[in-house]
Motif scaffolding. Structure first.
Motif, mmCIF file in Angstrom:
data_model
loop_
_atom_site.group_PDB
_atom_site.id
_atom_site.type_symbol
_atom_site.label_atom_id
_atom_site.label_comp_id
_atom_site.label_asym_id
_atom_site.label_seq_id
_atom_site.Cartn_x
_atom_site.Cartn_y
_atom_site.Cartn_z
ATOM 1 N N ALA A 223 0.824 -1.210 0.000
ATOM 2 C CA ALA A 223 0.000 0.000 0.000
ATOM 3 C C ALA A 223 0.856 1.257 0.000
ATOM 4 O O ALA A 223 0.542 2.241 -0.692
ATOM 5 N N LEU A 224 1.944 1.261 0.758
ATOM 6 C CA LEU A 224 2.831 2.423 0.790
ATOM 7 C C LEU A 224 3.496 2.636 -0.560
ATOM 8 O O LEU A 224 3.671 3.782 -0.995
ATOM 9 N N ALA A 225 3.888 1.544 -1.230
ATOM 10 C CA ALA A 225 4.512 1.675 -2.551
ATOM 11 C C ALA A 225 3.528 2.232 -3.575
ATOM 12 O O ALA A 225 3.881 3.088 -4.399
ATOM 13 N N ALA A 226 2.281 1.759 -3.534
ATOM 14 C CA ALA A 226 1.270 2.280 -4.455
ATOM 15 C C ALA A 226 1.011 3.758 -4.203
ATOM 16 O O ALA A 226 0.943 4.561 -5.139
ATOM 17 N N LEU A 284 7.692 7.969 -15.446
ATOM 18 C CA LEU A 284 7.681 6.648 -16.065
ATOM 19 C C LEU A 284 8.702 5.730 -15.412
ATOM 20 O O LEU A 284 8.430 4.546 -15.161
ATOM 21 N N ILE A 285 9.873 6.277 -15.098
ATOM 22 C CA ILE A 285 10.911 5.477 -14.447
ATOM 23 C C ILE A 285 10.470 5.047 -13.045
ATOM 24 O O ILE A 285 10.655 3.894 -12.638
ATOM 25 N N VAL A 286 9.866 5.975 -12.302
ATOM 26 C CA VAL A 286 9.380 5.637 -10.957
ATOM 27 C C VAL A 286 8.325 4.546 -11.030
ATOM 28 O O VAL A 286 8.326 3.600 -10.228
ATOM 29 N N PHE A 287 7.429 4.622 -12.001
ATOM 30 C CA PHE A 287 6.402 3.592 -12.128
ATOM 31 C C PHE A 287 7.012 2.239 -12.474
ATOM 32 O O PHE A 287 6.601 1.201 -11.939
ATOM 33 N N LEU A 288 7.996 2.220 -13.362
ATOM 34 C CA LEU A 288 8.625 0.958 -13.736
ATOM 35 C C LEU A 288 9.367 0.336 -12.558
ATOM 36 O O LEU A 288 9.365 -0.887 -12.373
ATOM 37 N N LEU A 289 10.013 1.166 -11.732
ATOM 38 C CA LEU A 289 10.745 0.656 -10.584
ATOM 39 C C LEU A 289 9.804 0.094 -9.518
ATOM 40 O O LEU A 289 10.127 -0.894 -8.847
ATOM 41 N N LEU A 290 8.655 0.722 -9.347
ATOM 42 C CA LEU A 290 7.709 0.305 -8.307
ATOM 43 C C LEU A 290 6.494 -0.404 -8.879
ATOM 44 O O LEU A 290 5.475 -0.543 -8.207
ATOM 45 N N GLN A 291 6.604 -0.889 -10.124
ATOM 46 C CA GLN A 291 5.446 -1.467 -10.784
ATOM 47 C C GLN A 291 4.893 -2.672 -10.035
ATOM 48 O O GLN A 291 3.683 -2.790 -9.833
ATOM 49 N N LEU A 298 -2.717 -2.156 -5.577
ATOM 50 C CA LEU A 298 -4.029 -1.901 -6.169
ATOM 51 C C LEU A 298 -4.933 -3.123 -6.120
ATOM 52 O O LEU A 298 -6.149 -3.013 -6.067
ATOM 53 N N THR A 299 -4.351 -4.335 -6.142
ATOM 54 C CA THR A 299 -5.131 -5.566 -6.186
ATOM 55 C C THR A 299 -5.322 -6.205 -4.832
ATOM 56 O O THR A 299 -5.858 -7.300 -4.741
#
Length: 305
Positions: A223-226, A284-291, A298-299
């Motif tokens: 949750a913290l990462a999201a 975009l880089i942050v999203f890829l690292l924490l994808q 989210l799930t």
């Protein structure tokens, strides 16, 4: 006289692997809809990347949807140097990184208190934090402008000796507006954690700080990462508060650097597209690292009955 007859061999039951897979029309419709939505969201970005690789003279003559005659990365180098993006990237990190850390730090404390400690009025406090997100940000622009001009700060924290024209003003506003959303998400997530874990920790003599720091917080990593991904993206892309509370152009965030690529009488939109792509790369880089953690956050709870 008896005759021995061999027992009839039963036909093997069909398994999911051997059974013919028939795709349902409903599933095809869902996939077609998702593909259409994905293409609709990606189309502006793909068009910007395509335009940034072509000379302006070519697109002005043949149009943006024509086949290219020449592709190069010259615009990216020009956009980075002409807009002075290094300075603006640093300004954005000075605002976004502390803002994300502070808002998650405070939200985790409040969420733990209202969801795990059984405080009186905890639900009312959670409702107040959530209701804060319903306030339109533009309504309090003028009051905050007046207040920040009257709050003194030492010289090493602000050149103006007040919160106005300082990074602290933008960080404070970002934290104030994003705190309610983060408290709401974390509190609801913490309610799904098994209560037996904390009960066992209390039996073993764990105090409130141990329950929070060593037991609850590690379980909240998805949750913290999201939330960290979402908060960084929102704070990184924000331009309104920096424009209102900063008068020094050298302190503005990266979103303002794109304005440096616009000429007084002429604007090269291919150059502006290259600058937009450069500005969008960090998120975009942050999203890829924490994808992986972002999708897990989210799930969470989607498979529970």
């Amino acid at each position: 006289m008896t005759t021995d007859t061999a027992p009839a061999t039963a036909a093997p039951a069909a398994t999911p692997a051997t059974r013919g897979r028939r795709v349902r029309p409903g599933r095809l419709g869902v996939h077609a809809f998702l593909m259409a939505v994905s293409l609709a969201f990606l189309a502006p970005l793909l068009l910007a990347v395509y335009a940034s690789l072509r000379p302006y003279e070519e697109t002005s003559r043949d149009g943006y949807f024509s086949l290219p005659e020449h592709l190069s990365f010259d615009y990216y180098q020009q956009a980075f140097s002409d807009a002075g993006m290094t300075k603006y990237f640093v300004n954005t990190l000075i605002i976004a990184v502390p803002g994300v850390v502070i808002v998650l730090f405070l939200a985790a404390f409040v969420a733990f208190a209202v969801s795990r400690l059984r405080l009186r009025g905890g639900m009312l406090l959670l409702m107040l934090f959530t209701a804060g997100n319903l306030l339109p940000q533009q309504v309090i622009v003028t009051p905050l402008y007046v207040v920040f001009n009257r709050i003194p700060l030492p010289y090493w924290m602000s050149d103006s000796m007040t919160m106005f024209d300082s990074y602290w003003a933008v960080i404070a506003v970002q934290v104030g507006f994003q705190l309610g959303f983060c408290v709401f998400v974390l509190a609801n997530f913490m309610r799904t954690l098994p209560q037996e874990i904390l009960e066992a920790a209390i039996v073993d003599g764990a105090g409130v700080w141990t329950q929070y720091w060593r037991i609850t917080l590690p379980l909240c990593r998805p949750a913290l990462a999201a939330l960290a991904t979402l908060q960084f993206t929102w704070m990184y892309n924000d331009f309104l508060w920096a424009l209102v509370f900063m008068s020094d152009g050298d302190k503005l965030p990266i979103t303002s650097a794109l304005n440096n690529l616009r000429g007084q009488f002429f604007t090269d939109y291919n150059l502006l597209a290259a600058g937009s792509v450069i500005v969008a790369l960090p998120t975009l880089i942050v999203f890829l690292l924490l994808q992986r953690h972002f999708i897990a956050g989210l799930t969470l709870g989607s498979s529970k009955g």
